[in-house]
Design a protein around this motif. Structure first.
Motif, PDB file in Angstrom:
ATOM      1  N   GLU A   1       0.843  -1.176  -0.077  1.00 51.41           N
ATOM      2  CA  GLU A   1       0.132   0.046  -0.046  1.00 51.41           C
ATOM      3  C   GLU A   1       1.046   1.339   0.053  1.00 51.41           C
ATOM      4  O   GLU A   1       0.882   2.231  -0.693  1.00 51.41           O
TER       5      GLU A   1
ATOM      6  N   ALA B   1       2.029   1.935  -3.356  1.00 51.16           N
ATOM      7  CA  ALA B   1       1.262   2.662  -4.321  1.00 51.16           C
ATOM      8  C   ALA B   1       0.985   3.907  -4.136  1.00 51.16           C
ATOM      9  O   ALA B   1       0.701   4.553  -5.041  1.00 51.16           O
ATOM     10  N   GLU B   2       1.050   4.281  -2.771  1.00 55.94           N
ATOM     11  CA  GLU B   2       0.820   5.618  -2.488  1.00 55.94           C
ATOM     12  C   GLU B   2       1.772   6.357  -3.231  1.00 55.94           C
ATOM     13  O   GLU B   2       1.696   7.605  -3.490  1.00 55.94           O
TER      14      GLU B   2
ATOM     15  N   GLU C   1       1.400   7.368  -6.532  1.00 60.68           N
ATOM     16  CA  GLU C   1       0.195   8.417  -6.657  1.00 60.68           C
ATOM     17  C   GLU C   1       0.663   9.876  -6.731  1.00 60.68           C
ATOM     18  O   GLU C   1       0.209  10.801  -7.102  1.00 60.68           O
ATOM     19  N   GLN C   2       1.953  10.028  -6.237  1.00 64.00           N
ATOM     20  CA  GLN C   2       2.628  11.106  -6.181  1.00 64.00           C
ATOM     21  C   GLN C   2       3.060  11.774  -7.342  1.00 64.00           C
ATOM     22  O   GLN C   2       3.947  12.995  -7.316  1.00 64.00           O
ATOM     23  N   TYR C   3       3.116  10.848  -8.526  1.00 67.47           N
ATOM     24  CA  TYR C   3       3.548  11.322  -9.829  1.00 67.47           C
ATOM     25  C   TYR C   3       2.424  11.442 -10.971  1.00 67.47           C
ATOM     26  O   TYR C   3       1.496  11.065 -10.389  1.00 67.47           O
ATOM     27  N   ASP C   4       2.919  12.192 -11.614  1.00 68.69           N
ATOM     28  CA  ASP C   4       1.776  12.778 -12.731  1.00 68.69           C
ATOM     29  C   ASP C   4       1.753  11.726 -13.708  1.00 68.69           C
ATOM     30  O   ASP C   4       2.051  12.384 -14.819  1.00 68.69           O
TER      31      ASP C   4
ATOM     32  N   GLU D   1       0.067   8.078 -15.412  1.00 67.65           N
ATOM     33  CA  GLU D   1      -0.909   6.966 -15.041  1.00 67.65           C
ATOM     34  C   GLU D   1       0.020   5.395 -15.123  1.00 67.65           C
ATOM     35  O   GLU D   1       0.674   5.398 -15.965  1.00 67.65           O
TER      36      GLU D   1
ATOM     37  N   CYS E   1       7.503  -0.473 -13.558  1.00 69.97           N
ATOM     38  CA  CYS E   1       6.375   0.057 -13.641  1.00 69.97           C
ATOM     39  C   CYS E   1       5.856   0.452 -15.197  1.00 69.97           C
ATOM     40  O   CYS E   1       6.856   1.057 -15.749  1.00 69.97           O
TER      41      CYS E   1
ATOM     42  N   THR F   1       3.840   2.634 -17.541  1.00 72.11           N
ATOM     43  CA  THR F   1       3.316   3.882 -17.287  1.00 72.11           C
ATOM     44  C   THR F   1       2.722   4.449 -18.804  1.00 72.11           C
ATOM     45  O   THR F   1       3.322   3.980 -19.746  1.00 72.11           O
TER      46      THR F   1
ATOM     47  N   LYS G   1       4.908  15.361  -8.511  1.00 70.69           N
ATOM     48  CA  LYS G   1       3.964  16.553  -8.570  1.00 70.69           C
ATOM     49  C   LYS G   1       4.630  17.796  -7.790  1.00 70.69           C
ATOM     50  O   LYS G   1       4.476  18.813  -8.305  1.00 70.69           O
TER      51      LYS G   1
ATOM     52  N   SER H   1       7.604   7.504   1.776  1.00 68.20           N
ATOM     53  CA  SER H   1       6.085   7.037   2.101  1.00 68.20           C
ATOM     54  C   SER H   1       6.093   7.073   3.752  1.00 68.20           C
ATOM     55  O   SER H   1       6.813   7.627   4.499  1.00 68.20           O
TER      56      SER H   1
END
Length: 338
Positions: free
Chosen positions: A3, A6-7, A10-13, A15, A28, A30, A72, A80
């Motif tokens: 988890e 994964a969080e 999420e801090q990168y702009d 997908e 990854c 993306t 971002k 983390s």
């Protein structure tokens, strides 16, 4: 993927379409291409330095390197909830350089020369964008070898003081005199050579090294060779990279002279090795590093338990010192047998 990790993503702009675990990191997939999320202990300043060097190599040098990606919030390192720091960097689909294939070893040597040609620090780089960074300089090579010699003497003194000696210790004492004479001979030759001029020249010109150029960090892809993991990059004598890569290859091939010659030829196709660089490279290869390193590791270990691997490593270090004497004499005109 946990988890926390994964969080972090999420801090990168971007997908993230999918992830998979690979040797201490996450590959990854993306919408901006392949990426690698990896735990790191480097500082934000060091991360900035790595970014500056690699972005220059990528954009101006046309090199395939694992340039870090900004989050971002504009940071290169993301922490983390559990306090672990991560860095996301561009990655490549391919495989590591296969040390069982001579052609790939030779190709990697040629790629290193291209890298060295493009790795020259410009002080102006560290002042752009409000970032004040500069690469550290490598240690004085002569002082480093002298330190290694002192460690070898300390290990001998420690072993001599032990009443009950094990197999490793008897083996070390048996070969110490000859190996130490060789180490001292290399240090003497270095002191008498122009290596300090080479060191000073490398510093003043901002010549940079990868710092860990080995087969793990050279990837063969369908688009060409990619080089990764520049966290140890610094200003230093560039032959240090070639020495490290060449020593690892030669140890696996028991100092095969034809392969050694091909490695040097491949490197010089892109970057000429100057006479004092060749002297430095030859003397580094001549130094009994494996003998010193094995003894140093043993000195720091738990002496109550002796792994058979340590004994075998020491035997290999002695045997390979004998094997490389002809290699050094024929390729570098060096005769340092003690």
């Amino acid at each position: 993927m946990k988890e926390y990790e994964a969080e972090v993503l999420e801090q990168y702009d971007m997908e993230v379409r999918g992830t998979r675990k690979m040797r201490g990191a996450f590959f990854c997939d993306t919408d901006e291409g392949a990426m690698l999320l990896k735990e790191t202990k480097i500082s934000e300043r060091r991360a900035s330095l790595v970014y500056i060097v690699l972005s220059r190599l990528e954009l101006e040098g046309k090199m395939r390197v694992d340039t870090p990606v900004f989050a971002k919030d504009g940071r290169l390192l993301v922490t983390s909830r559990d306090g672990t720091r991560y860095m996301l960097k561009r990655w490549f689909t391919g495989r590591e350089c296969d040390m069982k294939r001579e052609a790939e070893i030779v190709s990697a040597a040629g790629n290193l020369a291209l890298l060295h040609e493009r790795m020259q620090w410009d002080p102006a780089w560290g002042q752009s964008g409000g970032i004040l960074v500069s690469p550290p300089a490598g240690r004085d090579p002569l002082e480093e070898m002298e330190r290694h010699n002192r460690e070898m003497r300390k290990v001998r003194s420690f072993i001599r003081s032990r009443v009950s000696k094990n197999e490793f210790e008897y083996l070390y004492l048996e070969h110490y005199d000859r190996m130490y004479r060789l180490a001292e001979s290399v240090v003497h030759r270095l002191r008498e050579s122009d290596v300090m001029e080479l060191y000073g020249k490398s510093i003043s010109e901002g010549r940079m090294v990868h710092g860990d150029y080995n087969y793990h960090n050279v990837l063969n892809t369908t688009e060409g060779t990619a080089v990764t993991n520049f966290e140890h990059a610094r200003i230093d004598i560039q032959m240090g990279d070639l020495y490290y890569f060449m020593r690892k290859a030669m140890e696996k091939y028991r100092w095969k002279q034809k392969l050694g010659a091909k490695i040097l030829e491949a490197y010089e196709e892109s970057r000429r090795i100057e006479p004092m660089e060749r002297t430095f490279l030859g003397l580094c290869l001549a130094y009994p590093e494996k003998f010193w390193k094995t003894a140093s590791s043993y000195a720091r270990s738990n002496k109550a338990w002796l792994p058979e691997k340590s004994v075998e490593k020491l035997r290999t270090a002695v045997r390979q010192t004998e094997e490389k004497s002809a290699f050094l004499e024929n390729l570098f005109s060096l005769d340092l047998q003690g």
